[in-house]
Design a protein around this motif. Structure first.
Motif, PDB file in Angstrom:
ATOM      1  N   TYR A 276     -49.344 -13.928  30.485  1.00  0.00           N
ATOM      2  CA  TYR A 276     -49.403 -15.266  31.067  1.00  0.00           C
ATOM      3  C   TYR A 276     -50.289 -16.181  30.227  1.00  0.00           C
ATOM      4  N   VAL A 277     -49.941 -17.453  30.279  1.00  0.00           N
ATOM      5  CA  VAL A 277     -50.855 -18.502  29.829  1.00  0.00           C
ATOM      6  C   VAL A 277     -51.087 -19.401  31.036  1.00  0.00           C
ATOM      7  N   ILE A 278     -52.329 -19.562  31.395  1.00  0.00           N
ATOM      8  CA  ILE A 278     -52.659 -20.423  32.538  1.00  0.00           C
ATOM      9  C   ILE A 278     -52.992 -21.813  32.033  1.00  0.00           C
ATOM     10  N   ALA A 279     -52.308 -22.796  32.594  1.00  0.00           N
ATOM     11  CA  ALA A 279     -52.611 -24.192  32.277  1.00  0.00           C
ATOM     12  C   ALA A 279     -53.208 -24.818  33.542  1.00  0.00           C
ATOM     13  N   ASN A 280     -54.519 -24.836  33.604  1.00  0.00           N
ATOM     14  CA  ASN A 280     -55.159 -25.474  34.759  1.00  0.00           C
ATOM     15  C   ASN A 280     -54.987 -26.986  34.721  1.00  0.00           C
ATOM     16  N   HIS A 281     -54.702 -27.499  33.520  1.00  0.00           N
ATOM     17  CA  HIS A 281     -54.692 -28.951  33.314  1.00  0.00           C
ATOM     18  C   HIS A 281     -53.758 -29.225  32.135  1.00  0.00           C
ATOM     19  N   ALA A 282     -52.972 -30.300  32.236  1.00  0.00           N
ATOM     20  CA  ALA A 282     -51.944 -30.554  31.219  1.00  0.00           C
ATOM     21  C   ALA A 282     -52.429 -31.392  30.046  1.00  0.00           C
ATOM     22  N   GLU A 283     -53.592 -32.001  30.143  1.00  0.00           N
ATOM     23  CA  GLU A 283     -53.985 -32.956  29.105  1.00  0.00           C
ATOM     24  C   GLU A 283     -53.992 -32.278  27.728  1.00  0.00           C
ATOM     25  N   PRO A 284     -53.560 -33.012  26.696  1.00  0.00           N
ATOM     26  CA  PRO A 284     -53.344 -32.375  25.387  1.00  0.00           C
ATOM     27  C   PRO A 284     -54.564 -31.747  24.743  1.00  0.00           C
TER      28      PRO A 284
ATOM     29  N   THR B 109     -49.524 -25.547  38.227  1.00  0.00           N
ATOM     30  CA  THR B 109     -48.959 -26.196  39.403  1.00  0.00           C
ATOM     31  C   THR B 109     -47.575 -26.760  39.059  1.00  0.00           C
ATOM     32  N   GLU B 110     -46.803 -27.018  40.091  1.00  0.00           N
ATOM     33  CA  GLU B 110     -45.462 -27.577  39.875  1.00  0.00           C
ATOM     34  C   GLU B 110     -45.556 -28.898  39.105  1.00  0.00           C
ATOM     35  N   ARG B 111     -46.546 -29.693  39.486  1.00  0.00           N
ATOM     36  CA  ARG B 111     -46.688 -30.995  38.826  1.00  0.00           C
ATOM     37  C   ARG B 111     -47.098 -30.840  37.363  1.00  0.00           C
ATOM     38  N   CYS B 112     -47.917 -29.843  37.101  1.00  0.00           N
ATOM     39  CA  CYS B 112     -48.348 -29.581  35.721  1.00  0.00           C
ATOM     40  C   CYS B 112     -47.147 -29.158  34.880  1.00  0.00           C
ATOM     41  N   ARG B 113     -46.270 -28.388  35.480  1.00  0.00           N
ATOM     42  CA  ARG B 113     -45.073 -27.966  34.749  1.00  0.00           C
ATOM     43  C   ARG B 113     -44.310 -29.187  34.225  1.00  0.00           C
ATOM     44  N   GLY B 114     -44.059 -30.145  35.115  1.00  0.00           N
ATOM     45  CA  GLY B 114     -43.324 -31.349  34.701  1.00  0.00           C
ATOM     46  C   GLY B 114     -44.054 -32.091  33.597  1.00  0.00           C
ATOM     47  N   MET B 115     -45.369 -32.148  33.704  1.00  0.00           N
ATOM     48  CA  MET B 115     -46.127 -32.896  32.699  1.00  0.00           C
ATOM     49  C   MET B 115     -46.110 -32.180  31.350  1.00  0.00           C
TER      50      MET B 115
ATOM     51  N   VAL C 225     -58.775 -33.832  39.603  1.00  0.00           N
ATOM     52  CA  VAL C 225     -60.050 -33.727  38.894  1.00  0.00           C
ATOM     53  C   VAL C 225     -60.193 -35.010  38.074  1.00  0.00           C
ATOM     54  N   HIS C 226     -59.115 -35.367  37.403  1.00  0.00           N
ATOM     55  CA  HIS C 226     -58.936 -36.753  36.959  1.00  0.00           C
ATOM     56  C   HIS C 226     -57.474 -37.035  36.620  1.00  0.00           C
ATOM     57  N   TRP C 227     -56.655 -35.989  36.647  1.00  0.00           N
ATOM     58  CA  TRP C 227     -55.205 -36.127  36.608  1.00  0.00           C
ATOM     59  C   TRP C 227     -54.672 -35.456  37.885  1.00  0.00           C
ATOM     60  N   PRO C 228     -53.416 -35.705  38.226  1.00  0.00           N
ATOM     61  CA  PRO C 228     -52.937 -35.229  39.536  1.00  0.00           C
ATOM     62  C   PRO C 228     -52.495 -33.777  39.597  1.00  0.00           C
ATOM     63  N   GLU C 229     -52.437 -33.090  38.448  1.00  0.00           N
ATOM     64  CA  GLU C 229     -51.811 -31.762  38.415  1.00  0.00           C
ATOM     65  C   GLU C 229     -52.801 -30.623  38.345  1.00  0.00           C
ATOM     66  N   THR C 230     -54.094 -30.904  38.454  1.00  0.00           N
ATOM     67  CA  THR C 230     -55.121 -29.911  38.099  1.00  0.00           C
ATOM     68  C   THR C 230     -55.283 -28.801  39.138  1.00  0.00           C
TER      69      THR C 230
ATOM     70  N   GLU D  59     -67.777 -40.666  32.941  1.00  0.00           N
ATOM     71  CA  GLU D  59     -66.660 -41.213  32.163  1.00  0.00           C
ATOM     72  C   GLU D  59     -65.301 -40.779  32.702  1.00  0.00           C
ATOM     73  N   ILE D  60     -65.248 -39.581  33.246  1.00  0.00           N
ATOM     74  CA  ILE D  60     -63.960 -38.973  33.570  1.00  0.00           C
ATOM     75  C   ILE D  60     -63.704 -38.888  35.066  1.00  0.00           C
ATOM     76  N   MET D  61     -64.725 -38.496  35.814  1.00  0.00           N
ATOM     77  CA  MET D  61     -64.485 -38.120  37.220  1.00  0.00           C
ATOM     78  C   MET D  61     -65.003 -39.091  38.254  1.00  0.00           C
ATOM     79  N   MET D  62     -65.925 -39.960  37.869  1.00  0.00           N
ATOM     80  CA  MET D  62     -66.511 -40.865  38.870  1.00  0.00           C
ATOM     81  C   MET D  62     -65.452 -41.668  39.632  1.00  0.00           C
ATOM     82  N   PRO D  63     -64.370 -42.125  38.979  1.00  0.00           N
ATOM     83  CA  PRO D  63     -63.360 -42.872  39.756  1.00  0.00           C
ATOM     84  C   PRO D  63     -62.695 -42.019  40.843  1.00  0.00           C
ATOM     85  N   PHE D  64     -62.819 -40.707  40.746  1.00  0.00           N
ATOM     86  CA  PHE D  64     -62.155 -39.801  41.702  1.00  0.00           C
ATOM     87  C   PHE D  64     -63.193 -39.091  42.564  1.00  0.00           C
ATOM     88  N   ARG D  65     -64.232 -39.818  42.895  1.00  0.00           N
ATOM     89  CA  ARG D  65     -65.395 -39.230  43.585  1.00  0.00           C
ATOM     90  C   ARG D  65     -64.994 -38.546  44.894  1.00  0.00           C
ATOM     91  N   THR D  66     -64.070 -39.159  45.626  1.00  0.00           N
ATOM     92  CA  THR D  66     -63.666 -38.567  46.911  1.00  0.00           C
ATOM     93  C   THR D  66     -62.969 -37.224  46.685  1.00  0.00           C
TER      94      THR D  66
END
Ligand code: FEO
Length: 396
Positions: A76-84, A105-111, A147-152, A196-203
């Motif tokens: 397996y290769v685990i992709a917790n996050h899709a960012e390049p 995640t399903e969403r990560c797959r699409g990304m 986390v800062h993208w929707p697929e994490t 820089e990355i996560m503050m906008p997603f504080r909730t």
């Protein structure tokens, strides 16, 4: 860095990018960064967690580490996050290990399909709470959207109580230290990274912290920066950053063309300091935006200082306002100070750039030309208002 085993059968094989100085063509990297990748060898199966950035140096070093580690087969290769920065070498890994399935995640797959044109058949999406056995090792997948993208998501290695947290809890920091031994240094880098990355997603971040409370965590391996052998250090820091209580601090980004705004800034800083308010001021012509973002994490008030240029705010002040608006700090108050030559809509334009800030706008102070006694008195009143507001709100 060569492969390093830091828990039984768990290896760090990522890349330290010492010389990178900008991320996303936006974020300064004074200490470089790392793209962390991990291998977990179970009694029956082997898994790779994340790849690295696509740069030739990073890819080559990382692929060589797989060779050094003697990995003949990857299940397996685990992709917790899709960012390049984490998936940039995924296609090469999948070509080298044709039997490997990508767990994400399903969403990560699409990304990942969108980003790297990977064959859809290579994926095996995992549900929240899904468990995969490697034989004597067990992986649990914890969905953590935004986390800062929707697929994490996070991956938890149950037997070691080890959390692979992707960007969450990470730090842009290239270092030979496998573990966060220099906690003061890591704290500053991690705070900057959070800002820089996560503050906008504080909730969402608050929700992730709550969700993780049900897991025993002895170690955290993020996708940037060192591993946390003492997880409470970074969890405590995050809990402090995401709480709703700002501090008794004013962040004051400013720009001055001929010195008038600078005089006003100097005066306001002194007036606030006299009242026990901490001020973090930033000259926008030379600012490191990471330091500015970090200062915004717990600021109670934001004051922007700007001259009027072409009937509006100086573009650097407009940039600072756009940045603050995008980062959504928890500041409760804001104001604008500066000078003008003949007129304009500086205040209206700047205030219009801050719709995401849930702040009470305090009186502005604009001087016509060089500041005079009446302007200094207005700055004195603004300092008094800020100090009072902070006191009433209980900012410490
Ligand atoms: Fe480190 Fe969001 O990538």
């Amino acid at each position: 860095m060569r492969p390093r085993e830091f828990a039984p059968g768990v290896y760090a094989i990522g890349y330290q990018d010492w010389d990178r100085r900008l991320f996303d063509a936006l974020i300064p990297l004074p200490d470089g960064t790392s793209y962390n990748s991990y291998v977990v060898k179970g009694s029956e199966k082997a898994v790779l967690i994340e790849t690295v950035d696509h740069s030739p140096e990073a890819s080559a070093a990382f692929l060589n580490n797989l060779t050094l580690l003697g990995i003949q087969k990857l299940d397996y290769v685990i992709a917790n996050h899709a960012e390049p920065d984490h998936s940039g070498t995924l296609a090469q890994v999948l070509a080298r290990f044709p039997e490997a399935k990508v767990l994400c995640t399903e969403r990560c797959r699409g990304m990942l399909i969108d980003l790297h044109a990977i064959d859809a058949g290579r994926f095996q999406p995992v549900a929240d709470g899904a468990v995969v056995s490697l034989g004597d090792r067990t992986l649990v997948f914890i969905h953590a959207a935004w986390v800062h993208w929707p697929e994490t998501m996070f991956t938890y290695l149950r037997e070691e109580a080890l959390l692979f947290s992707c960007d969450f809890l990470g730090a842009h920091l290239a270092t030979t230290d496998l573990f966060a031994t220099d906690e003061a240094r890591v704290y500053e880098a991690a705070r900057r990274y959070y800002a820089e990355i996560m503050m906008p997603f504080r909730t969402s971040i608050q929700n992730h912290l709550r969700k993780l409370q049900q897991y025993q965590i002895k170690m955290i391996a993020p996708s940037h920066g060192p591993v946390y052998g003492r997880p409470q250090f970074i969890l405590d820091a995050y809990n402090h950053w995401v709480n709703d209580e700002p501090s008794n601090t004013v962040v004051l980004p400013y720009v001055s063309m001929h010195g008038a705004t600078h005089k006003m800034v100097e005066y306001l800083v002194a007036a606030l300091a006299q009242r026990g308010v901490t001020v973090k001021r930033f000259d926008l012509t030379t600012v490191d935006t990471g330091r500015l973002a970090s200062a915004l994490v717990d600021a109670g008030t934001v004051v922007i200082g700007t001259p009027t240029v072409l009937a509006g705010p100086h573009p650097l002040a407009a940039y600072a306002a756009l940045l603050a608006n995008a980062l959504r700090p928890k500041a409760r108050f804001a104001s604008i100070i500066g000078s003008y030559g003949w007129g304009g809509k500086c205040v209206e334009i700047l205030a219009g750039l801050l719709p995401n800030l849930k702040v009470e706008m305090l009186p502005t102070v604009l001087a016509k030309g060089t500041p005079r006694e009446a302007d200094y008195q207005a700055l004195e009143r603004l300092a008094e208002t800020i100090a009072q507001k902070h006191k009433e709100a209980g900012f410490k």
